[in-house]
Design a protein around this motif. Sequence first.
Motif, mmCIF file in Angstrom:
data_model
loop_
_atom_site.group_PDB
_atom_site.id
_atom_site.type_symbol
_atom_site.label_atom_id
_atom_site.label_comp_id
_atom_site.label_asym_id
_atom_site.label_seq_id
_atom_site.Cartn_x
_atom_site.Cartn_y
_atom_site.Cartn_z
ATOM 1 N N ASP A 117 0.082 8.621 13.674
ATOM 2 C CA ASP A 117 -1.364 8.543 13.528
ATOM 3 C C ASP A 117 -2.000 9.506 14.530
ATOM 4 O O ASP A 117 -1.363 9.909 15.502
ATOM 5 C CB ASP A 117 -1.815 7.108 13.816
ATOM 6 C CG ASP A 117 -3.176 6.791 13.238
ATOM 7 O OD1 ASP A 117 -3.839 7.709 12.701
ATOM 8 O OD2 ASP A 117 -3.577 5.619 13.313
ATOM 9 N N THR A 118 -3.248 9.881 14.295
ATOM 10 C CA THR A 118 -3.938 10.766 15.236
ATOM 11 C C THR A 118 -5.287 10.166 15.596
ATOM 12 O O THR A 118 -5.768 9.249 14.941
ATOM 13 C CB THR A 118 -4.179 12.170 14.647
ATOM 14 O OG1 THR A 118 -5.188 12.084 13.640
ATOM 15 C CG2 THR A 118 -2.920 12.758 14.065
ATOM 16 N N ASP A 119 -5.893 10.710 16.632
ATOM 17 C CA ASP A 119 -7.212 10.261 17.063
ATOM 18 C C ASP A 119 -8.325 11.033 16.355
ATOM 19 O O ASP A 119 -9.491 10.823 16.621
ATOM 20 C CB ASP A 119 -7.334 10.422 18.588
ATOM 21 C CG ASP A 119 -8.372 9.480 19.170
ATOM 22 O OD1 ASP A 119 -8.585 8.399 18.580
ATOM 23 O OD2 ASP A 119 -8.983 9.823 20.195
ATOM 24 N N GLN A 120 -7.964 11.913 15.447
ATOM 25 C CA GLN A 120 -8.952 12.714 14.741
ATOM 26 C C GLN A 120 -9.589 11.925 13.597
ATOM 27 O O GLN A 120 -8.953 11.054 13.004
ATOM 28 C CB GLN A 120 -8.301 13.977 14.167
ATOM 29 C CG GLN A 120 -7.761 14.901 15.228
ATOM 30 C CD GLN A 120 -7.094 16.107 14.612
ATOM 31 O OE1 GLN A 120 -6.613 16.048 13.488
ATOM 32 N NE2 GLN A 120 -7.053 17.196 15.354
ATOM 33 N N THR A 121 -10.829 12.266 13.299
ATOM 34 C CA THR A 121 -11.488 11.698 12.130
ATOM 35 C C THR A 121 -10.844 12.295 10.884
ATOM 36 O O THR A 121 -10.671 13.499 10.788
ATOM 37 C CB THR A 121 -12.993 12.039 12.147
ATOM 38 O OG1 THR A 121 -13.568 11.469 13.318
ATOM 39 C CG2 THR A 121 -13.681 11.493 10.920
ATOM 40 N N ARG A 122 -10.449 11.419 9.946
ATOM 41 C CA ARG A 122 -9.862 11.921 8.712
ATOM 42 C C ARG A 122 -10.065 10.941 7.567
ATOM 43 O O ARG A 122 -10.171 9.742 7.769
ATOM 44 C CB ARG A 122 -8.403 12.267 8.882
ATOM 45 C CG ARG A 122 -7.497 11.150 9.283
ATOM 46 C CD ARG A 122 -6.103 11.698 9.451
ATOM 47 N NE ARG A 122 -5.172 10.704 9.912
ATOM 48 C CZ ARG A 122 -3.893 10.921 10.020
ATOM 49 N NH1 ARG A 122 -3.394 12.090 9.702
ATOM 50 N NH2 ARG A 122 -3.086 9.979 10.441
ATOM 51 N N PHE A 123 -10.130 11.504 6.379
ATOM 52 C CA PHE A 123 -10.302 10.724 5.163
ATOM 53 C C PHE A 123 -8.942 10.295 4.636
ATOM 54 O O PHE A 123 -7.929 10.921 4.923
ATOM 55 C CB PHE A 123 -11.019 11.553 4.098
ATOM 56 C CG PHE A 123 -12.436 11.883 4.464
ATOM 57 C CD1 PHE A 123 -13.460 10.985 4.229
ATOM 58 C CD2 PHE A 123 -12.741 13.094 5.062
ATOM 59 C CE1 PHE A 123 -14.766 11.287 4.572
ATOM 60 C CE2 PHE A 123 -14.034 13.419 5.412
ATOM 61 C CZ PHE A 123 -15.059 12.499 5.159
ATOM 62 N N TYR A 124 -8.932 9.225 3.837
ATOM 63 C CA TYR A 124 -7.683 8.804 3.202
ATOM 64 C C TYR A 124 -7.982 8.140 1.864
ATOM 65 O O TYR A 124 -9.100 7.707 1.592
ATOM 66 C CB TYR A 124 -6.893 7.846 4.106
ATOM 67 C CG TYR A 124 -7.569 6.522 4.369
ATOM 68 C CD1 TYR A 124 -7.379 5.445 3.497
ATOM 69 C CD2 TYR A 124 -8.382 6.346 5.475
ATOM 70 C CE1 TYR A 124 -7.994 4.227 3.735
ATOM 71 C CE2 TYR A 124 -8.995 5.131 5.718
ATOM 72 C CZ TYR A 124 -8.804 4.077 4.842
ATOM 73 O OH TYR A 124 -9.415 2.882 5.079
ATOM 74 N N ILE A 142 0.837 -1.195 0.000
ATOM 75 C CA ILE A 142 0.000 0.000 0.000
ATOM 76 C C ILE A 142 0.869 1.241 0.000
ATOM 77 O O ILE A 142 1.833 1.323 0.733
ATOM 78 C CB ILE A 142 -0.891 0.073 1.251
ATOM 79 C CG1 ILE A 142 -1.812 -1.124 1.330
ATOM 80 C CG2 ILE A 142 -1.702 1.361 1.258
ATOM 81 C CD1 ILE A 142 -2.578 -1.131 2.621
ATOM 82 N N LEU A 143 0.499 2.190 -0.822
ATOM 83 C CA LEU A 143 1.008 3.537 -0.694
ATOM 84 C C LEU A 143 -0.205 4.369 -0.371
ATOM 85 O O LEU A 143 -1.038 4.620 -1.220
ATOM 86 C CB LEU A 143 1.673 4.019 -1.988
ATOM 87 C CG LEU A 143 2.115 5.478 -1.999
ATOM 88 C CD1 LEU A 143 3.161 5.708 -0.912
ATOM 89 C CD2 LEU A 143 2.659 5.834 -3.347
ATOM 90 N N GLY A 144 -0.354 4.752 0.877
ATOM 91 C CA GLY A 144 -1.561 5.436 1.315
ATOM 92 C C GLY A 144 -1.300 6.899 1.559
ATOM 93 O O GLY A 144 -0.272 7.274 2.088
ATOM 94 N N THR A 145 -2.233 7.703 1.175
ATOM 95 C CA THR A 145 -2.162 9.128 1.435
ATOM 96 C C THR A 145 -3.373 9.505 2.260
ATOM 97 O O THR A 145 -4.488 9.439 1.781
ATOM 98 C CB THR A 145 -2.165 9.933 0.123
ATOM 99 O OG1 THR A 145 -1.106 9.454 -0.689
ATOM 100 C CG2 THR A 145 -1.989 11.414 0.408
ATOM 101 N N ALA A 146 -3.164 9.861 3.499
ATOM 102 C CA ALA A 146 -4.261 10.299 4.352
ATOM 103 C C ALA A 146 -4.459 11.788 4.119
ATOM 104 O O ALA A 146 -3.530 12.574 4.235
ATOM 105 C CB ALA A 146 -3.935 10.029 5.816
ATOM 106 N N VAL A 147 -5.666 12.166 3.762
ATOM 107 C CA VAL A 147 -5.965 13.567 3.509
ATOM 108 C C VAL A 147 -6.329 14.196 4.835
ATOM 109 O O VAL A 147 -7.363 13.915 5.406
ATOM 110 C CB VAL A 147 -7.109 13.709 2.495
ATOM 111 C CG1 VAL A 147 -7.429 15.164 2.255
ATOM 112 C CG2 VAL A 147 -6.750 12.991 1.211
#
Length: 195
Positions: free
Chosen positions: A34-41, A20-25
């Motif tokens: 990583d964070t505890d915030q809601t986020r899209f990826y 995987i090459l993942g980009t979290a937006v």
Amino acid sequence: SRQRNDSTGLARRLFLVIGILGTAVSPIIGHAADTDQTRFYASVRLGVMAKSQTDAAPGYPVTLGGGEYAVGLSLGMNFNKYVGMELSLDRSELYVNAPSGEKAAEYSVSPFLALVRLRYPLWGDRLTPYLLGGGGAGFVQLDDKFPAIGTTPVNTNDVSPVAAAGGGVEYFIANNLTLGLEAKYLFQQASLGVN
């Protein structure tokens, strides 16, 4: 008649090992974690595939096509550090060979899945192993027929239920960028056979 495989009624099972090459937006740029915030990826996957079915019909073995490679794309949301969901689409190719051993037909296999990801960050939230599971629809399409099939009729398209289970690990190289490995086992009831 359509050909189905093994006593479990699952005509095809695929095992995809995916890099995987993942980009979290995410609006936050900071240290790699990583964070505890809601986020899209979004993630792009390149990997290899192994199959567990050996025959589409008696005398018509299935082999891997496209150099055993698979490609995929996912869009998802991490609700917090521990739970996420994603929509996933992968694509790979399979060949059906004639009894002579020559390639008879080429199929593309594209499972579309809704997956839940259970995550557990480690090492200061920099390394995140996870389990995933879910289901969706698997699309199988005849891409090409070859002379070896002769006049034998083949199934051209099929849509069938598919389920997946697996796991992986992500490593945050930036707050909004990860590299990882993922393995998925797909249970797909699909018709790759001949009539």
